[in-house]
Every structure is written in structure tokens, then in C-alpha cells.
Scaffold this active site. Structure first.
Site, mmCIF file in Angstrom:
data_model
loop_
_atom_site.group_PDB
_atom_site.id
_atom_site.type_symbol
_atom_site.label_atom_id
_atom_site.label_comp_id
_atom_site.label_asym_id
_atom_site.label_seq_id
_atom_site.Cartn_x
_atom_site.Cartn_y
_atom_site.Cartn_z
ATOM 1 N N GLN A 1 -3.228 -3.983 6.534
ATOM 2 C CA GLN A 1 -3.356 -2.603 6.081
ATOM 3 C C GLN A 1 -4.698 -2.455 5.381
ATOM 4 O O GLN A 1 -4.896 -3.010 4.294
ATOM 5 C CB GLN A 1 -2.205 -2.374 5.099
ATOM 6 C CG GLN A 1 -1.842 -0.971 4.795
ATOM 7 C CD GLN A 1 -0.573 -0.972 3.937
ATOM 8 O OE1 GLN A 1 0.477 -1.446 4.350
ATOM 9 N NE2 GLN A 1 -0.692 -0.470 2.739
ATOM 10 N N GLY A 2 -5.633 -1.750 6.001
ATOM 11 C CA GLY A 2 -6.966 -1.612 5.426
ATOM 12 C C GLY A 2 -7.114 -0.305 4.673
ATOM 13 O O GLY A 2 -7.664 0.668 5.192
ATOM 14 N N SER B 1 -7.429 -0.191 0.652
ATOM 15 C CA SER B 1 -8.241 -0.290 -0.570
ATOM 16 C C SER B 1 -9.700 -0.612 -0.261
ATOM 17 O O SER B 1 -10.002 -1.326 0.680
ATOM 18 C CB SER B 1 -7.689 -1.397 -1.480
ATOM 19 O OG SER B 1 -6.332 -1.186 -1.747
ATOM 20 N N GLU C 1 6.551 1.450 2.004
ATOM 21 C CA GLU C 1 6.271 0.287 1.178
ATOM 22 C C GLU C 1 7.132 0.326 -0.081
ATOM 23 O O GLU C 1 7.681 -0.669 -0.512
ATOM 24 C CB GLU C 1 4.783 0.292 0.816
ATOM 25 C CG GLU C 1 4.358 -0.871 -0.043
ATOM 26 C CD GLU C 1 2.843 -1.037 -0.097
ATOM 27 O OE1 GLU C 1 2.168 -0.578 0.836
ATOM 28 O OE2 GLU C 1 2.352 -1.616 -1.067
HETATM 29 C C1 LIG Z 1 -1.999 -9.530 -4.014
HETATM 30 C C2 LIG Z 1 -2.553 -8.214 -3.591
HETATM 31 C C3 LIG Z 1 -2.442 -7.821 -2.286
HETATM 32 C C4 LIG Z 1 -2.979 -6.595 -1.855
HETATM 33 N N1 LIG Z 1 -2.885 -6.269 -0.532
HETATM 34 C C5 LIG Z 1 -3.493 -5.129 -0.094
HETATM 35 C C6 LIG Z 1 -3.524 -4.794 1.281
HETATM 36 O O1 LIG Z 1 -2.997 -5.524 2.115
HETATM 37 N N2 LIG Z 1 -4.150 -3.692 1.681
HETATM 38 C C7 LIG Z 1 -4.750 -2.842 0.786
HETATM 39 O O2 LIG Z 1 -5.283 -1.822 1.192
HETATM 40 N N3 LIG Z 1 -4.743 -3.116 -0.540
HETATM 41 C C8 LIG Z 1 -4.132 -4.249 -1.000
HETATM 42 N N4 LIG Z 1 -4.146 -4.560 -2.347
HETATM 43 C C9 LIG Z 1 -4.857 -3.670 -3.246
HETATM 44 C C10 LIG Z 1 -3.981 -2.905 -4.221
HETATM 45 O O3 LIG Z 1 -3.313 -1.856 -3.558
HETATM 46 C C11 LIG Z 1 -4.890 -2.400 -5.347
HETATM 47 O O4 LIG Z 1 -5.346 -3.539 -6.033
HETATM 48 C C12 LIG Z 1 -4.205 -1.470 -6.302
HETATM 49 O O5 LIG Z 1 -3.840 -0.273 -5.674
HETATM 50 C C13 LIG Z 1 -5.082 -1.166 -7.525
HETATM 51 O O6 LIG Z 1 -6.380 -0.788 -7.171
HETATM 52 P P1 LIG Z 1 -7.634 -1.518 -7.849
HETATM 53 O O7 LIG Z 1 -7.451 -2.973 -7.651
HETATM 54 O O8 LIG Z 1 -8.860 -0.901 -7.340
HETATM 55 O O9 LIG Z 1 -7.513 -1.241 -9.383
HETATM 56 P P2 LIG Z 1 -7.992 0.090 -10.149
HETATM 57 O O10 LIG Z 1 -7.465 1.269 -9.453
HETATM 58 O O11 LIG Z 1 -9.443 0.011 -10.424
HETATM 59 O O12 LIG Z 1 -7.200 -0.083 -11.507
HETATM 60 C C14 LIG Z 1 -7.693 -0.867 -12.609
HETATM 61 C C15 LIG Z 1 -6.808 -0.605 -13.815
HETATM 62 O O13 LIG Z 1 -6.845 0.800 -14.148
HETATM 63 C C16 LIG Z 1 -5.554 1.347 -14.157
HETATM 64 N N5 LIG Z 1 -5.564 2.714 -13.647
HETATM 65 C C17 LIG Z 1 -6.163 3.182 -12.537
HETATM 66 N N6 LIG Z 1 -5.907 4.487 -12.351
HETATM 67 C C18 LIG Z 1 -5.115 4.861 -13.371
HETATM 68 C C19 LIG Z 1 -4.487 6.085 -13.735
HETATM 69 N N7 LIG Z 1 -4.598 7.193 -13.011
HETATM 70 N N8 LIG Z 1 -3.709 6.084 -14.849
HETATM 71 C C20 LIG Z 1 -3.562 4.957 -15.586
HETATM 72 N N9 LIG Z 1 -4.129 3.783 -15.312
HETATM 73 C C21 LIG Z 1 -4.888 3.728 -14.194
HETATM 74 C C22 LIG Z 1 -4.737 0.439 -13.253
HETATM 75 O O14 LIG Z 1 -3.344 0.485 -13.566
HETATM 76 C C23 LIG Z 1 -5.333 -0.921 -13.534
HETATM 77 O O15 LIG Z 1 -4.738 -1.458 -14.672
HETATM 78 C C24 LIG Z 1 -3.621 -5.761 -2.784
HETATM 79 C C25 LIG Z 1 -3.719 -6.145 -4.122
HETATM 80 C C26 LIG Z 1 -3.189 -7.364 -4.539
HETATM 81 C C27 LIG Z 1 -3.318 -7.767 -5.964
#
Ligand SMILES: Cc1cc2nc3c(=O)[nH]c(=O)nc-3n(C[C@H](O)[C@H](O)[C@H](O)COP(=O)(O)OP(=O)(O)OC[C@H]3O[C@@H](n4cnc5c(N)ncnc54)[C@H](O)[C@@H]3O)c2cc1C
Lengths: 385, 369
Positions: free
Chosen positions: A129-130, A132, A247
Site C-alpha cells: 500500500q503506497g 504515506s 484496515e
Molecule cells: C510499522 C509501520 C508500517 C507501516 N506501513 C505502511 C504501509 O504499508 N503503507 C503506508 O502507506 N504507510 C505505512 N506506514 C505509515 C503510517 O501510516 C504512518 O507512519 C502514520 O500514518 C503516521 O504518519 P507519520 O509517520 O508521517 O507521522 P506524522 O503524521 O508526522 O506524526 C508525527 C506525530 O504527530 C502526531 N500528529 C500528527 N497529526 C496530528 C493531529 N492532527 N493531531 C494530533 N497529533 C498529530 C502523530 O500522532 C505523531 O505522534 C507504516 C508505519 C509503520 C510504523
């Protein structure tokens, strides 16, 4: 109230149990453990996946026209329970089957359905799933990977990140921006992309456990045929929501794994082999184990309420809370395991488990974002900034 | 998987809710805060007209022949409306004790009058300075022919001032026994024990060679433990009602109170607090409802499910009310606003019939030993 399962579900349980007794071999069972050569493991799991698919067990919730068995909620519960009981690995395509397929079924053309679903079911293709990107995580709709129409192809440029299975997948459900001038939710399109074509670079990322976990994907002038578009152009956000809702929907049996961990932790705590002797004579440890057990059992009961709500058509908040609670319990299990084993908590698989628990409140939507969603959708509070 | 109340049970809930809304609204609750009886003749008669006091008593004795799910529905509504008065003590605690530990004779003697509400009863299990230890009473009974004479003191007796009869645990020559004491008999003194919670009334029972009638046939400890399972589940069901209402009040307030030019419910800190409260509430509700079901339907699992519900609710429910007070800000700290009344009710849940430490201890011995 009545906690017995309907006769059809019990009949299904018997059928599945008999089938598992006859078909689950030791090699497949062992392939679930994270030991041995990953390549070999994948081959064993693929073979097992095909056995499941031939028997109609690779995706029980799918409609039978696509090779599923139209399983209702209770049969899905039975399926999870029995697979768990037998220690059987699931499909090699968990993201594809649970998340991506429902989007293909509701948005796909006839051609896409027949081309992708059967191969996905059998594990012939593995899907990732692409979604992020480095600049678009929680705020997924701000994604910037571009796709520009050139004749009968889209030309894709950009970068995706945190891609689970990126290293083994040969297909990707990819979200791209096709209209940079539209409001951010309106300019997104969903493409079903062959990962093996030129211009795609997959670079595995090392996670905090030191292992390869997910990958970065780079797209450099990748040509994707127009017929690989899923749903209409610029309506990719709706397609993505179908995927994400699935999901979040498949969480009702998460408690099976975590409760098993809690049970074995209780057993380990009572063992004379525990460093320093059995911990179950220490009142503080007893209290902490009881507290953890309480968390696991109430998670199960909350999940059961969610299942009951969906079976009986009651609008209840439970389903939206299960992932929040589950991820917290998983982390508490890892913490207490660390406490019980003292310095040995830093070693080997135990150390890795402690670390990998941290992903659970991030992956699939962070706890904070989840809470925003509950506050706004369940409690009806206004959007926050 | 049917984790829902039946249509009849929901109808019972409606009936009780309507009765409490009309006859015992919050103004009535407030007017009874300092009244050790916690009820009026008219209110008690109202519950009798609905057939509530005999809910758990078999039909053969004039009762309703209902189970814990029905009892739970009634108690949840009473908790929701902060209903004071001796309902839980008489209709659940006393009945559960007679059922689990009483002789046929005892049941025949007390059940009919408890069922028609002409008699109000309570149970006295605990003594001052002993926390929640009920297995080793110091109050003693001495044989005096047909009857026994009891001397000693019981503390934290729920609804003592409203009770006509009190079922008292006492040390006897053959272990712990249970005795029925008429509250107006010679040698019986009842003293109010006002706590911070005016919606739940307790008293001290002093006995000085008071005449009593033996209820059990010896070896009552197991029966008392069983009765406590039922009592735990009932008090937790009351807690579900009180915690739900506390949560709803906080949510309503968050939607309407404005600061910095917007409702406080649009602040993320407040939203996340409310989400946490909802989560704990729904976990506790699931545990409580399951324990209500298991109390009758799965006796082998009754101890585990009831102590699980109790251990969870004792921790989570008062915290929900604490967070609710936080959301109300200054007005949450005033006597005028109602939110403190829910907090106090939930503190009574937390601190009576066993606390968090005891509940976790018991749970630990179930899962570890
Ligand atoms: C093990 C793992 C597998 C994954 N697999 C996939 C995958 O297959 N495909 C894919 O597309 N993605 C995948 N992801 C990505 C995952 O969906 C994102 O990491 C997640 O949605 C958070 O985005 P970010 O990492 O950019 O963090 P950010 O969005 O930058 O968040 C950083 C911090 O800010 C907080 N924050 C952000 N926005 C808000 C808000 N509005 N209110 C309060 N707090 C906030 C968050 O809670 C977090 O603590 C995976 C992640 C992990 C860890």
C-alpha cells in the site's frame, strides 16, 4: 444475551478444524516464527497460501464469486479463532486481502477484478500500500507524488515511505496527485502499479529493531497505463477511504494474539527458570500481572461488544476504540515482559519485541489521530486545529 | 454473539428510568443527601409498585423470578439517577446472601416480606479497622437456647438506617455464621456514619447481647463469598450508570462552554480526554455486562468475571468522574453543579465491599495459583 455461536458458525468451526488437522504441516506452522532464511520462509508461506486458497480459506470474507466464502461476521470470528488455535499462518497477502481487495471490488473494472483478485488470493502477486510520503503521514491528503497524463499512460514521479512488504511486493495500490490546483482531497488518483517496471526503486529501511521492516519507494518517470487506474481520476481519496475503513474494520480478533502473550507471560512468571526465581511470589509482580490480564480481558469483551453491535445493527462506539486499546495493551505486555526479565530484557528476541511494540501506536493511523477521529465522528465534537 | 439486552430488559430499563426521572429527580436526591434513610415511604412504595424489591426472589415466594441481567438494568438506572435508598442492599445483597448461605427455613421466613417490600434488609459484613476483611469477624454469637445473642460492632453497614432487619456475620464455635437481627430489638444500636457520599448511606451497628436468629446451617464462608460475587456485579452495574451520566454531562458541557472564542470541546486536549473517558467507560461497561450474564449463566466463571469487573470499575470509573470535574473547571468544584455527586457515588464503589488492591489480589490468585 447469549454468547453461544450460531449453528452455522459452529458447523464451520468443525469443518475448518478437521481440514486444518489434515492439511497444516509442520513446515508451514514453523514458517510463522521469525527464524530461518526469509526467502525460504516466503516460499513455504506461499505454498501454504495456495493450499488455503484451493480450499476456499484464503479470504473467507470475500464474496464467493471471487473465491471467498461469503463468511458473515461470526464465521470470520470462528476463522480467526481456529487459525489462531492451530497456530496456522494466515495469507502472505494480508494487506491485499483485507485492505486493497475491498477497494478493487467496489471501484474496479471487470477487467481489473479478474486480473488481480484471483492472483492476490493465491499469493501469486503480493501487494503493498503506497500511501504515506515523507511529507504526508497523518495528513495523508497532502501527498505530492505526481502523475501526469501522457497519451494512454500516467507518468509518475515522487517518493513513498514506510511501505510494508515493499521489498517483496510486485503490485502496489498507489496514491498520486493528478490535479495540483484542486483542493487537496480532490486532486488525488489511485493507481494499481506493477512494481517490476523500470523507474521504480525500492530501498529497504532498517527499523529500530535493526531489521529490514518497510521500504522507501522512488518513482522516476514511471509509465502506468490508464487502464490501471482504480476508480475515476481525482476521486482517489474515496478509494483510499474504502481501503482505510477496511484496515480499521478488521480489528475484532486482535485480542487473540495479545491475550495469548499475556497467558504465556503469566506462565513464564511462575517458572522456576525465571532469572531470580518465580516472580509470582512477589506481591507487586502479581498485581501487575493481574492488571495486565485485566487489560487483555476487557479488550476481548470490548471486541465482543463491537461484534455484537455489528451483528445486531446497533450503532455503538466500541469498534472505533478497539485499535486504540489493543495497541496500548501490546505495549504494556512488552513493558511487563521487560520488568520480569531484568537485564535479559535487553537481549535478542525479547529486546526486539520491546522495540517493535512501539510501532503499534503509529502504524495504521497514530493514537493521536485515532483519538481525533473518535472525538469528531463518534462524539460529534468540532474539528480541531 | 448476542451481547445485547433483550427487548423486555430494555422495557424494564425504560420503566425504571421514567419512574426515577418523574419521582426522584436530582432535586429529590439532593434533598435526601443528609437523610440517613436516603428514601421516603412514598419512594419505596413506588419501587414496590414496580415489583422491584422482589426482582431476584423466586416466584414461589412472591418474587419476580428475575436474574442478574434484570437486576443490572435496574441498578444501572439507579446509578445513573444517583438514587439513594436501600434498594441494592435489600433487593440484591440480602437476597443474594440468603440465597447463597441461608437455610430453607431462613428463606421461607424472610423472602415473602422482602419480595413484597414490607421488609427492608441489609447486610453487615465488615468491621472497623479491618479494611475489607470479612472472613474473620470479631463480633461473636453466644447460644441461648432457640436463639442466639450477639455482641460486638459492625461498621460501614449500607443503608442501616433504612433497614428493618440486618444480616450480620459473626464468629461462632463452628466458624463464621450469619444471623438475622431486628434493628429495633433490645440491645441493638444503629448510628449513622456520614461519608463524603450523600447518595449512599452507611451506619455503625452496635450489638450488646442482642437476640438474633441463625440464617445459615454452618460453614457460611463459601456462601458469603458467593453473595459477594453478586454484590460486586451489582455495585459495578450501578457504577456503569453513574459513570455514563458523568461522561455525558462532561460531553454536554464541552459542547456548550466557550473560551478563547470557541467551544472548549474543539480543543484537542479536551477531545482526547473525552475519548479516553469514553474508552474506559466502554471497557468497564463490557466487563460489567458480561459479569451480569455470567453471574447466572456460567457459575463456574462467576468469581473471575465479577472480580474482573470490580477491579476494572474501581479504577476506571472514579477516574472518569475526576476527568469530568476537570472538564467543568471551576464550576465542577462547586456544590451547585451536580458532577461531584457522581464522583462521590463512584468513590463509594471504589472503597466499599473491597478495594483495588484486594480485587487485584483475588484476580491474581485466580490466574496465577
Ligand atoms: C510499522 C509501520 C508500517 C507501516 N506501513 C505502511 C504501509 O504499508 N503503507 C503506508 O502507506 N504507510 C505505512 N506506514 C505509515 C503510517 O501510516 C504512518 O507512519 C502514520 O500514518 C503516521 O504518519 P507519520 O509517520 O508521517 O507521522 P506524522 O503524521 O508526522 O506524526 C508525527 C506525530 O504527530 C502526531 N500528529 C500528527 N497529526 C496530528 C493531529 N492532527 N493531531 C494530533 N497529533 C498529530 C502523530 O500522532 C505523531 O505522534 C507504516 C508505519 C509503520 C510504523
Amino acid at each position: 444475551m447469549d454468547f453461544s455461536y450460531p449453528p452455522e458458525a459452529e458447523a464451520f468451526r468443525q469443518e475448518l478444524r478437521t481440514w486444518l488437522d489434515a492439511n497444516l504441516d509442520d513446515a508451514s506452522r514453523a514458517a510463522r516464527l521469525d527464524e530461518g532464511d526469509p526467502g525460504e520462509r516466503l516460499e513455504v508461506l506461499r505454498r501454504w497460501n495456495r493450499t488455503l486458497a484451493d480450499a476456499g480459506y484464503a479470504a473467507v470474507s470475500w464474496p464467493s464469486e471471487y473465491g471467498g466464502r461469503d463468511a458473515g461476521v461470526m464465521e470470520q470470528v470462528v476463522f480467526s479463532e481456529e487459525m489462531h488455535r492451530a497456530g496456522a499462518p494466515g495469507t502472505v497477502n494480508p494487506i491485499g486481502i483485507a485492505n486493497i481487495a475491498p477497494s478493487i471490488m467496489s471501484w474496479g473494472t471487470q477487467e481489473q477484478k479478474s486480473r488481480f483478485l484471483q492472483r492476490m488470493l493465491r499469493g501469486d502477486d503480493i501487494w503493498c500500500q503506497g500511501f504515506s510520503e515523507p511529507g504526508a503521514g497523518s495528513d495523508l491528503a497532502s501527498l505530492r507524488t505526481r502523475a501526469v497524463l501522457d497519451g494512454d499512460h500516467y507518468v509518475v514521479d515522487g517518493q513513498k515511505v514506510w511501505n510494508t512488504f515493499g521489498d517483496i511486493a510486485n503490485y502496489c495500490e498507489l496514491l498520486v496527485r493528478t490535479d495540483p490546483d484542486a483542493p487537496k482531497h480532490r486532486g488525488i488518483t489511485c493507481l494499481l502499479v506493477d512494481m517490476k517496471q523500470p523507474g521504480i526503486t525500492v530501498r529497504p529501511l532498517v527499523t529500530i529493531t535493526g531489521e529490514k521492516g518497510f521500504s522507501e519507494l522512488f518513482f522516476d518517470s514511471v509509465r502506468v497505463p490508464v487502464e490501471s487506474r482504480l476508480g475515476p481520476e481525482n476521486e482517489g481519496w474515496k478509494v483510499a477511504m474504502t481501503t482505510l475503513n477496511n484496515e480499521r474494520g478488521g480489528v475484532a480478533s486482535l485480542h487473540l494474539q495479545v491475550r495469548k502473550k499475556i497467558r504465556s507471560l503469566c506462565e513464564e512468571a511462575a517458572s522456576p527458570e525465571l532469572p531470580g526465581g518465580p516472580a509470582t511470589s512477589d506481591p507487586r509482580t502479581r498485581e501487575r500481572l493481574a492488571q495486565l490480564y485485566l487489560e487483555g480481558e476487557t479488550l476481548k469483551l470490548l471486541s465482543d461488544r463491537a461484534i455484537s453491535a455489528s451483528v445486531h445493527g446497533r450503532a455503538g462506539p466500541e469498534g472505533s476504540l478497539v485499535k486504540l486499546v489493543w495497541s496500548r495493551v501490546e505495549q504494556h505486555v512488552a513493558e511487563l515482559e521487560g520488568e520480569l526479565f531484568g537485564p535479559e530484557a535487553l537481549l535478542g528476541a525479547r529486546g526486539r519485541r520491546r522495540l517493535s511494540a512501539r510501532s503499534m501506536t503509529i502504524a495504521g493511523g497514530t493514537t493521536q489521530v485515532n483519538k481525533n477521529v473518535v472525538a469528531q465522528r463518534v462524539l460529534g465534537l468540532p474539528r480541531n486545529r | 454473539m448476542d451481547f445485547e439486552f433483550s427487548e423486555e430488559q430494555e422495557q424494564l430499563r425504560e420503566t425504571v428510568r421514567r419512574f426515577l426521572e418523574e419521582r426522584a429527580p436530582i432535586e429529590t436526591v439532593r434533598s435526601l443527601l443528609d437523610d440517613p434513610r436516603g428514601t421516603t415511604d412514598e419512594l419505596w412504595k413506588g419501587t414496590v409498585q414496580l415489583g422491584l424489591p422482589g426482582l431476584l426472589i423466586p416466584e414461589a415466594f412472591g418474587g419476580g423470578g428475575g436474574g442478574m441481567l434484570e437486576m443490572g438494568v435496574v441498578l444501572e438506572e439507579m446509578g445513573r439517577h444517583l438514587h439513594p435508598g436501600p434498594y441494592l442492599s435489600s433487593a440484591l445483597s440480602a437476597v443474594a446472601l440468603l440465597r447463597a448461605a441461608g437455610t430453607d427455613d431462613a428463606r421461607e421466613r424472610w423472602f415473602p416480606a422482602l419480595a413484597d417490600g414490607s421488609l427492608v434488609a441489609t447486610v453487615a459484613l465488615f468491621e472497623a479497622g479491618q479494611r475489607y476483611e470479612w472472613r474473620t469477624p470479631t463480633l461473636r454469637s453466644v447460644d441461648a437456647g432457640e436463639r442466639c445473642l450477639l455482641s460486638g460492632e459492625k461498621s460501614f453497614v449500607p443503608d442501616l438506617a433504612a433497614a428493618d432487619v440486618c444480616f450480620v456475620t459473626a464468629a461462632t464455635d463452628d466458624g463464621t455464621g450469619i444471623f438475622g437481627v431486628e434493628c429495633n430489638a433490645a440491645g441493638v444500636e444503629t448510628l449513622p456514619l456520614p461519608s463524603i457520599d450523600g447518595t449512599r448511606h452507611h451506619g455503625t451497628l452496635r450489638l450488646d447481647a442482642a437476640e438474633a436468629r441463625r440464617v445459615d446451617a454452618g460453614g457460611a464462608t463459601d456462601g458469603i463469598a458467593t453473595a459477594l460475587d453478586f454484590i460486586h456485579v451489582g455495585t459495578v452495574a450501578d457504577g456503569v450508570g453513574a459513570a455514563t451520566r458523568a461522561f455525558e454531562l462532561a460531553l454536554e458541557y464541552a459542547r456548550q462552554r466557550e473560551q478563547f472564542g470557541t467551544t472548549i470541546g474543539s480543543f484537542q486536549a479536551v477531545q482526547h480526554l473525552l475519548t479516553d473517558m469514553l474508552t474506559e467507560l466502554e471497557l468497564g461497561r463490557a466487563a460489567a455486562y458480561y459479569a451480569l450474564w455470567a453471574a447466572d449463566a456460567d457459575p463456574d466463571d462467576r468469581r473471575r468475571t465479577s472480580i474482573l469487573a470490580k477491579a476494572f470499575a474501581c479504577q476506571a470509573f472514579p477516574r472518569i468522574a475526576e476527568d469530568a470535574i476537570q472538564i467543568f473547571g471551576g464550576v465542577g468544584y462547586t456544590w451547585e453543579y451536580d458532577i461531584h455527586l457522581y464522583y462521590k457515588r463512584l468513590l463509594t464503589l471504589r472503597h466499599t465491599f473491597g478495594g483495588v488492591t484486594e480485587s487485584l489480589d483475588e484476580l491474581a490468585s485466580i490466574i496465577l495459583d
